[in-house]
Design an enzyme around this catalytic site. Structure first.
Site, PDB file in Angstrom:
ATOM      1  N   GLU A 269       0.824  -1.222   0.000  1.00  0.00           N
ATOM      2  CA  GLU A 269       0.000   0.000   0.000  1.00  0.00           C
ATOM      3  C   GLU A 269       0.850   1.261   0.000  1.00  0.00           C
ATOM      4  O   GLU A 269       0.542   2.232  -0.685  1.00  0.00           O
ATOM      5  CB  GLU A 269      -0.941   0.020   1.197  1.00  0.00           C
TER       6      GLU A 269
ATOM      7  N   HIS B 108     -11.034  -4.628  10.347  1.00  0.00           N
ATOM      8  CA  HIS B 108     -11.653  -4.517   9.023  1.00  0.00           C
ATOM      9  C   HIS B 108     -13.020  -3.831   9.048  1.00  0.00           C
ATOM     10  O   HIS B 108     -13.815  -4.002   8.126  1.00  0.00           O
ATOM     11  CB  HIS B 108     -11.838  -5.902   8.395  1.00  0.00           C
TER      12      HIS B 108
HETATM   13  C1  LIG Z   1      -1.942  -4.445   4.870  1.00  0.00           C
HETATM   14  C2  LIG Z   1      -2.986  -5.301   4.227  1.00  0.00           C
HETATM   15  N1  LIG Z   1      -3.201  -5.207   2.896  1.00  0.00           N
HETATM   16  C3  LIG Z   1      -4.126  -5.977   2.285  1.00  0.00           C
HETATM   17  C4  LIG Z   1      -4.883  -6.864   3.004  1.00  0.00           C
HETATM   18  C5  LIG Z   1      -5.953  -7.719   2.316  1.00  0.00           C
HETATM   19  N2  LIG Z   1      -5.477  -9.103   2.263  1.00  0.00           N
HETATM   20  C6  LIG Z   1      -5.833 -10.022   3.193  1.00  0.00           C
HETATM   21  S1  LIG Z   1      -5.096 -11.511   2.936  1.00  0.00           S
HETATM   22  C7  LIG Z   1      -4.306 -10.922   1.550  1.00  0.00           C
HETATM   23  C8  LIG Z   1      -3.401 -11.830   0.758  1.00  0.00           C
HETATM   24  C9  LIG Z   1      -2.225 -12.276   1.566  1.00  0.00           C
HETATM   25  O1  LIG Z   1      -1.422 -13.090   0.763  1.00  0.00           O
HETATM   26  P1  LIG Z   1      -0.314 -13.989   1.425  1.00  0.00           P
HETATM   27  O2  LIG Z   1       0.560 -13.127   2.275  1.00  0.00           O
HETATM   28  O3  LIG Z   1       0.347 -14.753   0.349  1.00  0.00           O
HETATM   29  O4  LIG Z   1      -1.084 -14.944   2.419  1.00  0.00           O
HETATM   30  P2  LIG Z   1      -2.138 -16.083   2.002  1.00  0.00           P
HETATM   31  O5  LIG Z   1      -3.494 -15.455   1.919  1.00  0.00           O
HETATM   32  O6  LIG Z   1      -1.699 -16.648   0.693  1.00  0.00           O
HETATM   33  O7  LIG Z   1      -2.079 -17.100   3.116  1.00  0.00           O
HETATM   34  C10 LIG Z   1      -4.605  -9.594   1.320  1.00  0.00           C
HETATM   35  C11 LIG Z   1      -4.084  -8.782   0.193  1.00  0.00           C
HETATM   36  C12 LIG Z   1      -4.652  -6.930   4.405  1.00  0.00           C
HETATM   37  N3  LIG Z   1      -5.375  -7.747   5.182  1.00  0.00           N
HETATM   38  N4  LIG Z   1      -3.692  -6.159   4.978  1.00  0.00           N
END
Ligand SMILES: Cc1ncc(C[n+]2csc(CCOP(=O)(O)OP(=O)(O)O)c2C)c(N)n1
Ligand SMILES: Cc1ncc(C[n+]2csc(CCOP(=O)(O)OP(=O)(O)O)c2C)c(N)n1
Ligand SMILES: [Mg+2]
Ligand SMILES: [Mg+2]
Lengths: 338, 333, 338, 333
Positions: free
Chosen positions: A75, A144
């Site tokens: 972000e 959230h």
């Molecule tokens: C700072 C932030 N940005 C965006 C999100 C929205 N979000 C929640 S899970 C996710 C994906 C995370 O990907 P990864 O780190 O690969 O974990 P996975 O879901 O694959 O276990 C996102 C973008 C968030 N929760 N926090």
């Protein structure tokens, strides 16, 4: 009005974006999974999401990877890049999926986008729009479900809007994209599915203008985003109590349409501000203070505020529902004033 | 007074180019000296971060750029501004807080910006310039303007999140941006070897699939050559580059910092490799430039600064009404 | 009182830290250049700074590198680490050099420190103190001169204090370090050099308690941090106008000592809130709204607010000085009320 | 029901240890299945991120930890909780939003924490767990408790600033922390090869002067062995380690995500290497464990979850007064 086209807030947002992207090739959209399946066009797996809230479906298909950019989970990086792109001639629309994530990217918005025009003596222009989702009610708990629009409203140089209907969502987003200043567009998650008549042609709803959502003589209820409908429901219920309530829907939090708010309170002599945000240093106290300073002589009683409780947003469903301002609480507050 | 804009963006600079580089470095140093004296005299308030010692980086890098190219800077930004062609009169007036300043006196040292010159701003927030440079590069890429963006930042900034996110973003989007790290050994009072979990900042480039260049930031010829290569790489659409210039700030972190965190020997070891002196020697040895010519360049810089200071002194303070102007542009598309 | 020891706010902060670090080995200090010259003990170059504002001089010498930790320029990293250390038994004091930098590290404070106790159903404890410097007046412009304490006050779970004197700086910092909840300690840069009597022994000034800085009958002036002295100067000037002004010094912004504020206004019937923060959704409107809702029946006139203008902090000296609330503006506002 | 705590933290697990690892994986999978069914039935609201497919990582890593060690988790945290020994009854009650939940129903799926078990919390903010783990490791280091902290995070999280700042900080302070990246190929709907400007997340370890380990996250034996080495390294005071486990989430990002961003072949290719099946085969082949024994473990997991669900169903919702409790601890030292 039955023959008129009725669409959801979600569709209104899509339409405003599509029309503005067609109108101006400088308008781009960036954020996490605003398309989805990035880089998978070949396999036919692109645009798998169209945004976490599906507001951008079809935009990648129409405008392609140059103008609909999926970002890494960065972000600070992509919001800062949106600021730089805006400073150099583009009109980026950046999505912050949940306003709660501002904790990792406040700087590009506050110290950069909001202040650049001022710090440069008027030379920098930052025509940036940030779309973000606010509010509780979806069972996602403290990280959230916040409103936080008071943070943006506090920062000089930012414009802040919070639509309450599909009509205003389209008009305000269109105005935001065309505005040369940074605008934060706060849409409440529970509004996305709500529908009403929305004209097909592009139009702007002016930033800085509130509306009288319902006229009344006895008390002024002030709402924003989702609480506008809470106020309208309370006003309906108050009819049975013989109370004729006026409802002011702020729509723009910064600049604030002070005149519309003050004129209403001067007419009714009573005010209840309804805000889903946290109580301290929030939107409700901001509007209440405005009234207490500039409409004092017309007041027949205290300026009441109804906000979220002084607590993080709880997960448990019954707690979360009780956390949000309700028509009953508004009605009770009004009756105390009568 | 800035280096003649370089068109052949690679290799050794010509005699004229080198004279331009020298003139830019001399102007920057003279500007900073004047600024320091004025601050010490209490002429104006505010933080002052001197660029003295690092002149070769700003001069060499900006000489590899075109007028339309973009630069984002730091809290130590005077050198970058001058090298990018920002007017010294307006800069000095800005430091005086005058209405004729680059920013009408509203920005000050840490916020000097001149969008007419692609100077997108000094910045009071460490690391904040990197994402902004990525955005400028995105504009260049999408509008196919052929422009390049340069983000100047320090060794200390390489440990903040914005550095990481920017390098990753620039790499996956193949943005025409050059990340220029000025490793002057310190972030405030903190030695780089303490704060940086790597020998060199460029050691991090592979983690972003990005070319990394390590060069002598006290040798303007080396800076010019390496910057030229990196800028060409970016301009040709081959993506971002990370350059680390090893340099040194002669003064403390801010005007008034006694810099007790470093030894006199260390300071001397870097001063003995001074970028201005070495360039002067080179010009004399390689291009037969006379000491008279070099003195004239110095004198011209001083003259230029006399003019800048008196311009600033003569200029009016902003009207108090300016406090609330320029908050919103008010303009709409 | 002439024989009493008089020290600066800066020295009071050093003393509170030294005494608490002696009292409890779990108290650590971390931030950028809180020592300076990190890793240079051998060359005798350590503790070159003792903090950017020199409040920590001597602490590294006494407590060493294990408890006085210089950090890289990684606010998100070290503030988040301070949260993790607090969750696991330490009592970290983390410095955020300028409050303006919260733009790069709001998340550890907001979504983590402030909410952890609540989200864990009361199991997590986060005894974290964040010391940060606020306010204008030092010629550092828009990115180094904000107040922003209203942001912290808005967030449920955080405690927020803003001392106005050396006595309260020591007492509030001691209380903050001993508190099991996260506390943000906001010290105005222009207060650091101000002196007054400070007892040598450790003491706490309770978080959540305001003080009457001056008693008066005609009007209540509410101040915080630097504006408390602005209110006191205005009160002095108002004597000549025959106005007897009371001055309430908030000291704690969260929890707010509502009773002290309301009781004063109920006595005087008039209120002027003086806050160096930005006008919208700030501290001034928060206190004004409190009064308008809970002391309305005792008010003889509108609740006035005096804040910074709706603009970023300008660099130019005359502009910056005019930007900050002044005794003259307060006096004028009061006279309008009389 | 979690793996017996491992004392010999290196090499291949014993028969009993392997049976424990298997049981943990089976319990996690069964828990997630129940959870998914309940969400699809609309029993409760909120986001649900399933761990199915990645069980070997949580099971193998936590088996290399001691009870007192710390873990920070993510939005996909049920597996980490169960492997760290958090009570399934309380977890299920939390997901139901009941007063008997791990967090009294106030946290929910994304905030399950159990400080009694060193489980410092799932986290709704990507990357937020890494700095917290550094802080827990700092406590361990300063108090000489001999404890270690593990930060679980995803491939997507490796592009956020907190990752960078945490790895740098942990390295210069030599903190006893192990950074465990679960590379399941996606961050939401975004493929890792698009978002990550490197072939592997561990390619970034050298930039922090940190050992990096790449291992098969679908092989619990490999996970157990590598985690054991990394944890020992950290516990011995040799500093942090970054491990990347190549794994896969079988379901969409959240319950209800059709996961249109990936092909059926890709899903199949990972399912064919399922961590539970492979462990079962290994137990049968290497340790002569009968399919009956394995079935019993599965049955026991189902029984455990029947118990958890009925416990959750029987439990009361929190009193509405709980909305404003636990905001401040109220306690003072
Ligand atoms: C700072 C932030 N940005 C965006 C999100 C929205 N979000 C929640 S899970 C996710 C994906 C995370 O990907 P990864 O780190 O690969 O974990 P996975 O879901 O694959 O276990 C996102 C973008 C968030 N929760 N926090
Ligand atoms: C986000 C942020 N953190 C801290 C500071 C305070 N600060 C100003 S300059 C500086 C040191 C920067 O070091 P470096 O990046 O090496 O640049 P240099 O000063 O050496 O040119 C610090 C810590 C800041 N301005 N912004
Ligand atoms: Mg440096
Ligand atoms: Mg992933």
């Amino acid at each position: 009005m039955t023959s008129e086209r009725v669409i959801t807030v979600r569709a209104a947002i899509t339409e405003a974006l599509r029309q503005e992207m067609r109108r101006d090739s400088g308008v781009i959209l960036l954020g996490e999974d605003v398309a989805g399946g990035a880089g998978r066009d070949a396999e036919g797996l692109s645009e798998a999401w169209g945004g976490a809230f599906a507001e951008y479906k079809g935009l990648y298909a129409e405008f392609g990877a140059d103008r609909v950019l999926d970002t890494p989970i960065s972000e600070m990086g992509y919001l800062g890049a949106a600021v730089g792109a805006a400073m150099t001639g583009l009109r980026p629309v950046a999505e912050l999926m949940f306003v709660d994530f501002i904790g990792v990217c406040l700087d590009p918005l506050m110290n950069q986008a909001a202040f650049a025009h001022y710090m440069s003596g008027g030379r920098a222009k930052v025509p940036l729009t940030m779309i973000t989702h606010v509010g509780a009610g979806v069972g996602m708990a403290a990280q959230h479900s916040k409103m936080l629009y008071s943070f943006f409203t506090h920062i000089p140089g930012l414009k802040v809007v919070a639509p309450s209907t599909a009509y205003h969502a389209k008009g305000l987003l269109t105005a935001a994209i065309r505005d040369d200043d940074p605008v934060v567009f706060c849409v409440h998650k529970l509004l996305l599915g709500q529908s009403e008549h929305v004209p097909e042609d592009p139009y702007e709803f002016p930033i800085g203008r509130a509306r009288i959502a319902r006229e009344g003589r006895d008390v002024t209820l002030v709402g924003a985003a989702l609480t506008t409908s809470v106020c309208l429901q309370a006003a309906k219920a108050l009819e049975a109590d013989g109370v004729d309530a006026e409802v002011v829907d702020l729509l723009s939090l910064a600049p604030l349409d002070e005149e519309t708010v003050l004129a209403s309170v001067r007419r009714t002599g009573r005010a209840v501000i309804v805000d889903e945000g946290f109580p301290r240093c929030g939107l409700a106290s901001d509007v209440a203070a405005l009234i207490a300073e500039h409409a004092f002589d017309h007041l027949d009683g205290p300026v009441k505020t109804i906000t979220a409780p002084p607590a993080p947003v709880p997960f448990s469903r019954p707690l979360e529902l009780a956390f949000m301002p309700s028509p009953d609480r508004v009605r009770a507050a009004v009756l105390e004033l009568m | 007074m800035t280096a003649e804009r370089n068109t052949d963006t690679s290799g050794t600079p010509s005699r004229e180019q080198t004279l331009g580089l020298y003139a830019t470095m001399v102007l920057i140093r003279a500007f900073e000296q004047r600024f320091a004296n004025l601050v010490l005299k209490g002429t104006f308030s505010g933080a002052g971060h001197l660029y003295i010692g690092q002149e070769a980086v700003a001069a060499g890098v900006c000489a590899a750029l075109r007028d339309g190219d973009y630069v984002t800077s730091t809290h130590r930004g005077h050198g970058h501004c001058l090298a990018k062609g920002v007017d010294p009169n307006e800069m000095m007036a800005e430091l005086f807080g005058k209405a004729t300043g680059t920013c009408k006196g509203k920005g000050g040292s840490m916020h000097i910006a001149d969008f007419r010159r692609g100077m997108l701003g000094a910045n009071g927030i460490v690391g904040a310039g990197l994402p902004i440079a990525c955005g400028a590069a995105l504009t260049a890429k999408l509008t196919k303007s052929g422009r390049v963006a340069v983000a100047f930042f320090g060794d200390g900034a390489s440990n903040i999140g914005a550095f990481h996110e920017s390098l990753n973003l620039a790499s996956i989007w193949k943005l025409p941006v050059v990340f220029v790290c000025e490793n002057n050994r310190y972030g405030e009072a903190t030695p780089v070897e303490y704060a940086l979990a790597a020998e060199h900042v460029v050691d991090r480039a592979p983690g972003y699939r990005m070319p990394g260049i390590l060069a002598d930031g006290q040798d303007v010829l080396d800076v010019f050559a390496t910057a030229g290569k990196a800028v060409a790489h970016a301009r040709e659409g081959q993506g971002p580059v990370l350059i680390e210039y090893e340099t040194y700030r002669y003064s403390g972190h801010f005007i008034g910092d006694p810099a007790r965190y470093r030894s006199a020997e260390e300071v001397e070891s870097f001063r003995s490799r001074d970028c201005v002196l070495r360039c002067a020697e080179y010009l004399q040895a390689q291009h037969g430039v006379s000491s008279k010519q070099l003195d004239d360049i110095g004198a011209e810089a001083e003259r230029r600064l006399d003019e800048a200071v008196s311009f600033a002194e003569r200029s009016p303070a902003p009207d108090l009404a300016e406090i609330v102007t320029d908050v919103y542009s008010g303009v709409r598309r």
